[in-house]
Design a protein around this motif. Structure first.
Motif, PDB file in Angstrom:
ATOM      1  N   ALA A 458       0.820  -1.217   0.000  1.00 12.66           N
ATOM      2  CA  ALA A 458       0.000   0.000   0.000  1.00 12.66           C
ATOM      3  C   ALA A 458       0.849   1.261   0.000  1.00 12.66           C
ATOM      4  N   ARG A 459       2.148   1.154   0.265  1.00  9.86           N
ATOM      5  CA  ARG A 459       2.992   2.343   0.366  1.00  9.86           C
ATOM      6  C   ARG A 459       2.958   3.170  -0.918  1.00  9.86           C
ATOM      7  N   VAL A 460       3.090   2.531  -2.063  1.00  4.73           N
ATOM      8  CA  VAL A 460       3.110   3.254  -3.329  1.00  4.73           C
ATOM      9  C   VAL A 460       1.799   4.001  -3.532  1.00  4.73           C
ATOM     10  N   LYS A 461       0.677   3.389  -3.185  1.00  4.43           N
ATOM     11  CA  LYS A 461      -0.625   4.039  -3.323  1.00  4.43           C
ATOM     12  C   LYS A 461      -0.728   5.255  -2.415  1.00  4.43           C
ATOM     13  N   ILE A 462      -0.204   5.140  -1.193  1.00  4.37           N
ATOM     14  CA  ILE A 462      -0.224   6.263  -0.254  1.00  4.37           C
ATOM     15  C   ILE A 462       0.610   7.417  -0.797  1.00  4.37           C
ATOM     16  N   GLN A 463       1.815   7.111  -1.272  1.00  4.75           N
ATOM     17  CA  GLN A 463       2.699   8.148  -1.795  1.00  4.75           C
ATOM     18  C   GLN A 463       2.097   8.832  -3.014  1.00  4.75           C
ATOM     19  N   ARG A 464       1.485   8.064  -3.884  1.00  6.99           N
ATOM     20  CA  ARG A 464       0.860   8.648  -5.080  1.00  6.99           C
ATOM     21  C   ARG A 464      -0.290   9.570  -4.672  1.00  6.99           C
ATOM     22  N   ALA A 465      -1.098   9.134  -3.720  1.00  8.77           N
ATOM     23  CA  ALA A 465      -2.230   9.945  -3.286  1.00  8.77           C
ATOM     24  C   ALA A 465      -1.763  11.229  -2.615  1.00  8.77           C
ATOM     25  N   ALA A 466      -0.743  11.134  -1.756  1.00  9.94           N
ATOM     26  CA  ALA A 466      -0.245  12.316  -1.043  1.00  9.94           C
ATOM     27  C   ALA A 466       0.383  13.309  -2.002  1.00  9.94           C
ATOM     28  N   SER A 467       1.107  12.832  -2.987  1.00  9.90           N
ATOM     29  CA  SER A 467       1.750  13.733  -3.943  1.00  9.90           C
ATOM     30  C   SER A 467       0.716  14.448  -4.805  1.00  9.90           C
ATOM     31  N   ALA A 468      -0.403  13.777  -5.100  1.00  9.33           N
ATOM     32  CA  ALA A 468      -1.440  14.371  -5.935  1.00  9.33           C
ATOM     33  C   ALA A 468      -2.308  15.347  -5.159  1.00  9.33           C
ATOM     34  N   GLY A 469      -2.500  15.118  -3.858  1.00  7.94           N
ATOM     35  CA  GLY A 469      -3.389  15.975  -3.062  1.00  7.94           C
ATOM     36  C   GLY A 469      -2.646  17.076  -2.340  1.00  7.94           C
ATOM     37  N   GLY A 471       0.290  18.143  -2.255  1.00  3.31           N
ATOM     38  CA  GLY A 471       1.596  18.420  -2.838  1.00  3.31           C
ATOM     39  C   GLY A 471       1.859  19.912  -2.884  1.00  3.31           C
ATOM     40  N   VAL A 472       2.672  20.349  -3.831  1.00  2.00           N
ATOM     41  CA  VAL A 472       3.055  21.763  -3.898  1.00  2.00           C
ATOM     42  C   VAL A 472       1.839  22.652  -4.089  1.00  2.00           C
ATOM     43  N   ILE A 473       0.951  22.289  -5.023  1.00  2.00           N
ATOM     44  CA  ILE A 473      -0.249  23.071  -5.319  1.00  2.00           C
ATOM     45  C   ILE A 473      -1.462  22.222  -4.979  1.00  2.00           C
ATOM     46  N   ARG A 474      -2.349  22.774  -4.127  1.00  2.00           N
ATOM     47  CA  ARG A 474      -3.458  22.014  -3.583  1.00  2.00           C
ATOM     48  C   ARG A 474      -4.796  22.621  -3.987  1.00  2.00           C
ATOM     49  N   THR A 475      -5.813  21.771  -4.139  1.00  2.00           N
ATOM     50  CA  THR A 475      -7.169  22.209  -4.417  1.00  2.00           C
ATOM     51  C   THR A 475      -8.131  21.361  -3.601  1.00  2.00           C
ATOM     52  N   ALA A 476      -9.349  21.848  -3.432  1.00  2.00           N
ATOM     53  CA  ALA A 476     -10.352  21.082  -2.700  1.00  2.00           C
ATOM     54  C   ALA A 476     -10.606  19.742  -3.382  1.00  2.00           C
ATOM     55  N   ALA A 477     -10.696  19.778  -4.724  1.00  2.92           N
ATOM     56  CA  ALA A 477     -10.970  18.540  -5.450  1.00  2.92           C
ATOM     57  C   ALA A 477      -9.833  17.532  -5.282  1.00  2.92           C
ATOM     58  N   GLY A 478      -8.588  18.008  -5.377  1.00  2.77           N
ATOM     59  CA  GLY A 478      -7.454  17.114  -5.231  1.00  2.77           C
ATOM     60  C   GLY A 478      -7.347  16.538  -3.836  1.00  2.77           C
ATOM     61  N   LEU A 479      -7.602  17.353  -2.837  1.00  2.00           N
ATOM     62  CA  LEU A 479      -7.522  16.887  -1.453  1.00  2.00           C
ATOM     63  C   LEU A 479      -8.662  15.922  -1.139  1.00  2.00           C
ATOM     64  N   SER A 480      -9.841  16.189  -1.694  1.00  2.00           N
ATOM     65  CA  SER A 480     -10.967  15.274  -1.490  1.00  2.00           C
ATOM     66  C   SER A 480     -10.682  13.923  -2.123  1.00  2.00           C
ATOM     67  N   ALA A 481     -10.075  13.947  -3.300  1.00  2.00           N
ATOM     68  CA  ALA A 481      -9.737  12.684  -3.965  1.00  2.00           C
ATOM     69  C   ALA A 481      -8.704  11.909  -3.156  1.00  2.00           C
ATOM     70  N   ALA A 524      -3.921  12.547   8.247  1.00  2.18           N
ATOM     71  CA  ALA A 524      -4.043  13.751   9.074  1.00  2.18           C
ATOM     72  C   ALA A 524      -3.600  14.996   8.310  1.00  2.18           C
ATOM     73  N   LEU A 525      -2.522  14.866   7.520  1.00  6.14           N
ATOM     74  CA  LEU A 525      -2.042  15.982   6.718  1.00  6.14           C
ATOM     75  C   LEU A 525      -3.101  16.415   5.701  1.00  6.14           C
ATOM     76  N   THR A 526      -3.700  15.467   5.025  1.00  8.57           N
ATOM     77  CA  THR A 526      -4.705  15.785   4.022  1.00  8.57           C
ATOM     78  C   THR A 526      -5.920  16.455   4.652  1.00  8.57           C
ATOM     79  N   ALA A 527      -6.344  15.977   5.812  1.00  7.87           N
ATOM     80  CA  ALA A 527      -7.491  16.579   6.491  1.00  7.87           C
ATOM     81  C   ALA A 527      -7.214  18.033   6.851  1.00  7.87           C
ATOM     82  N   ASP A 543      -7.269  27.174  -5.147  1.00  2.94           N
ATOM     83  CA  ASP A 543      -8.639  27.666  -5.105  1.00  2.94           C
ATOM     84  C   ASP A 543      -8.850  28.728  -4.029  1.00  2.94           C
ATOM     85  N   PHE A 544      -7.851  28.940  -3.174  1.00  2.00           N
ATOM     86  CA  PHE A 544      -7.875  30.020  -2.188  1.00  2.00           C
ATOM     87  C   PHE A 544      -6.492  30.677  -2.201  1.00  2.00           C
TER      88      PHE A 544
END
Length: 577
Positions: A458-469, A471-481, A524-527, A543-544
Motif C-alpha cells: 500500500a505504500r506506493v498508493k499512499i505516496q501517489r495519493a499524497a503527492s497528488a493531493g 503536494g506543492v499546489i493544492r485544491t479542494a478537489a485534489g484533497l478530497s480525492a 491527518a495531513l490531508t485533512a 482555489d484560495f
C-alpha cells in the motif's frame, strides 16, 4: 468546509485510524529513566545531556547512529554569530518567513539561546569552516538579511555535526548510565491507565542486541524521529523518514499541529518523471553564493516575483518554479552556477559537486535541471516551550515536533538550531521533574480503539495519493480525492486484533508498520490541508490563493479513543502575531 477561530472541525465523515499497531506479543522488557527515540541533532543532544542528569537513559535509533536527517543537511545552521548581527534581526527574518503563524516566544528562545548552543557544538568538537582570521565563516541563505549560516566542509554541515555528536556519544558508550539500541523501530508509545506516557514498544530489526518486539519502560519519552518525507513520491529525506514519531504520538492521543505546512525545496535535482524516494538536494546555499534560476528558454524569472529574487523564502521560490514550469510546459527549470567558477564551486560545495558528477552533471559547465520536492515538515507533535506534548510524560524535539518556531514556513537553516535549542530545554525540564519526583514510573495499560496493520504494497498508493493531493499546489478537489483514496486503503486494515491472534510475520513487519505510519500521517495531513482554505507559507491552495486573517492560528488534530481524527482551530494568543 470552512472553519472559524475557536471552532471544532472535522470532515463530514471523520477519518478513522488505528490507535495502536497490530504486533506480536512483547517478548522482552527493559527500563530506563528516559527513553530518547532518534539519533539526529535533537536526539543525540538530548541523550548526551541526559546521561549527566538522570541515572539511566536509553537511546533508540531506527538503523545506525548516523543515518538520520541531520547528516544530510547541506546548507548549515543559522545563528546570530557575527558582531554586526543580532538575535532581534534573526527573529525578524524568522517571523517574516513564518507568515504570521510563528510563536514569537518560541522564536525568541531559538534566536537568543542559539549562538551559545552553536559555540557549545564547537567545544564538543564540531569543525565549522573558518575565515582566514580564524572566525567561523558565515554565509547567507534565502530569507536571511545577514550572513549567519555557519557551515562545515563547505556543504557537509549536518554530517560534521552528526560526527561530532556521535564521537561524544561513543566516548561514553561504556557508561552504565546510557544504552544505545540501534536497528530498532519504535512501534507505539505506551500509556498508563491515566493516559501518561510510560515507555515504548519497539522491534529490533535483525541486527540489534535483542530479538523481535519488546518494551522499554521509562519515566519520560522523548521523540526525535525526524520528518515525513517518504509520505511523498519524491523527497530529499532519507528512506527512514516515514513519520514514525508523529504517527505513534497520534495513536497515543497526543495533539499534532500545523501538519499542512510542508516545505518543498525549490532546487532538487530532476531525474525524470519516474524518480522515487530520496532525491539529491542542491542546497539553497548555492543560490546564496550567486547561482541563478532560469527556465527552459534560458529566461531568469525570480526578479519579477520577489524583491530577494533567488533568495526569496523557499515557498515563494518553489511556487514560482511550479508556475514557470506550467507556463513553459516543462517538468523542470535550470539552476545556473557556471559563472561562479570551477575552483570556487569545488571548494565551497564539494558534496554537491560530487553528487552531481555521479549523475553526469558538471555544476561548473552545465545548466542543472531542478524541480521542487518535499524537503521539510514545519508541523508535527504539538509541544510547549520546554518540549512537553499534550500527553503527560511525552516530549518531542526536532522535525517531528511543532514548537511554533517555523510557523507556516521554516526559515532556511533554522531546523538544526531548533533541534539543538529545544533538546537542551527538554533535558532541563525532564531532569528537574525527575529529581522532584514529578515523573514516577507507571505501568502500561491497554488502550481502547482498534489495532491495525497495512500491507507494505500500500505504500506506493499512499505516496501517489499524497503527492497528488497535499503536494506543492493544492485544491479542494485534489484533497478530497486523496482523502477518498486513503480511506479506501484503510478499509483493508485489520482492526480489533484479538488477544492471542496468530503471530505476525515479523520478518516483514517493519515495512508494514512503516506503511501504517505513512498512512496515518498522510490522512491527518490531508485533512488539515483541506480545512485551511487560504494560501500561507508552505500551504498553497490554488482555489484560495490569498492569505486570510481568519486563519491566523493553528489547526490542531488528535485521535479520540475510538480512533476518529478530530480537528480544531486554535487562534494564536494576542501578541503572538
Amino acid at each position: 468546509m470552512s472553519t472559524g477561530p475557536g471552532t471544532t472541525t472535522s470532515s463530514p465523515v471523520r477519518p478513522r485510524l488505528a490507535t495502536s499497531l497490530a504486533t506480536p506479543e512483547v517478548g522482552w522488557t527493559t527500563r530506563a529513566d528516559v527513553i530518547v527515540v532518534g539519533s539526529g541533532i535533537a536526539g543525540l543532544t538530548a541523550a548526551l545531556r541526559l546521561r549527566r542528569r538522570v541515572p539511566r537513559v536509553l537511546l533508540v535509533t531506527k538503523t545506525v547512529l548516523d543515518s538520520g536527517s541531520t547528516r544530510w543537511a547541506q546548507g548549515g545552521i543559522a545563528a546570530a554569530l557575527a558582531p554586526e548581527d543580532s538575535p532581534a534581526e534573526h527573529l525578524d527574518d524568522t517571523l517574516v518567513a513564518g507568515v504570521g503563524l510563528c510563536d514569537e516566544d518560541a522564536v525568541r528562545a531559538l534566536v537568543t539561546e542559539g549562538p551559545a548552543r552553536v559555540r557549545e557544538l564547537v567545544s564538543l568538537g564540531a569543525n565549522f569552516d573558518r575565515t582566514p582570521e580564524g572566525e567561523i565563516a558565515l554565509t547567507r541563505e534565502g530569507g536571511h538579511h545577514r550572513d549567519r549560516i555557519a557551515h562545515a566542509g563547505g556543504d557537509a554541515t549536518g554530517a560534521e555535526i552528526s560526527r561530532a555528536l556521535i564521537a561524544a556519544l561513543e566516548a561514553v558508550r561504556g557508561d552504565p548510565g546510557i544504552e544505545v539500541l540501534e536497528h530498532a523501530l519504535v512501534l507505539d508509545v505506551l500509556t498508563a491507565a491515566d493516559g501518561t506516557a510510560c515507555g515504548v514498544t519497539l522491534h529490533v530489526i535483525g541486527e540489534g542486541s535483542r530479538d523481535g518486539v519488546g518494551a522499554a519502560l521509562g519515566r519520560a519519552v522523548v521523540l526525535a524521529t525526524g520528518g515525513i518525507g517518504q509520505v511523498f513520491q519524491s523527497s530529499t529525506n532519507p528512506r527512514e523518514a516515514t513519520g514514525d514519531g508523529i504517527a505513534a504520538a497520534l495513536r497515543a492521543g497526543a495533539e499534532v499541529a500545523d501538519l499542512e505546512f510542508v516545505q518543498f525545496h525549490p532546487t532538487v535535482l530532476w531525474l525524470g518523471q519516474n524518480a522515487r524516494g530520496q532525491q539529491p538536494l542542491i542546497s539553497e546555499a548555492v543560490r546564496g553564493e550567486g547561482a541563478l534560476l532560469v527556465d527552459v528558454n534560458g529566461v531568469r524569472f525570480m526578479p519579477g516575483v520577489h524583491e530577494m529574487a533567488e533568495l526569496a523564502p523557499r515557498d515563494v521560490v518553489a511556487k514560482a518554479i511550479v508556475r514557470q514550469m506550467a507556463a513553459t510546459g516543462s517538468s523542470h527549470v535550470f539552476l545556473d552556477a557556471r559563472h561562479l567558477g570551477r575552483d570556487f564551486l569545488r571548494r565551497r560545495f564539494p558534496t554537491i559537486v560530487n553528487a552531481l558528477s555521479g549523475h553526469r552533471f558538471d555544476l561548473a559547465e552545465d545548466l542543472i535541471p531542478v524541480a521542487p520536492a518535499q524537503h521539510y515538515h514545519s508541523g508535527g507533535i504539538r509541544v510547549d516551550a520546554v518540549g512537553r506534548s499534550s500527553v503527560a510524560g511525552l516530549y518531542a524535539a526536532g522535525e517531528c515536533s511543532c514548537t511554533g518556531v517555523h510557523g507556516a514556513n521554516r526559515l532556511a537553516s533554522n531546523s538544526l538550531l531548533e533541534g539543538l535549542v529545544f533538546a537542551h530545554r527538554i533535558v532541563d525540564d525532564v531532569s528537574t521533574r525527575i529529581s522532584h519526583g514529578d515523573l514516577p514510573q507507571r505501568e502500561p495499560s491497554a488502550r481502547p480503539g482498534p489495532a491495525g496493520l497495512l500491507p507494505a504494497t500500500a505504500r506506493v498508493k499512499i505516496q501517489r495519493a499524497a503527492s497528488a493531493g497535499p503536494g506543492v499546489i493544492r485544491t479542494a478537489a485534489g484533497l478530497s480525492a486523496t482523502a477518498a483514496d486513503l480511506a479506501r486503503i484503510s478499509s483493508g486494515v485489520p482492526v480489533e486484533v484479538p488477544a492471542g491472534a496468530q503471530k505476525l510475520d515479523v520478518t516483514h513487519g517493519t515495512a508494514e508498520w512503516e506503511t501504517m505510519n505513512l498512512h496515518a500521517v498522510a490522512t491527518a495531513l490531508t485533512a488539515s490541508a483541506a480545512l485551511r482554505e487560504e494560501t500561507r507559507g508552505g500551504h498553497y491552495r490554488e482555489d484560495f490563493p490569498a492569505a486570510s486573517e481568519k486563519w491566523l492560528g493553528r489547526l490542531v488534530a488528535r485521535l479520540n479513543p475510538d480512533g476518529e481524527l478530530e480537528t480544531r482551530f486554535a487562534a494564536l494568543p494576542e501578541g503572538k502575531l
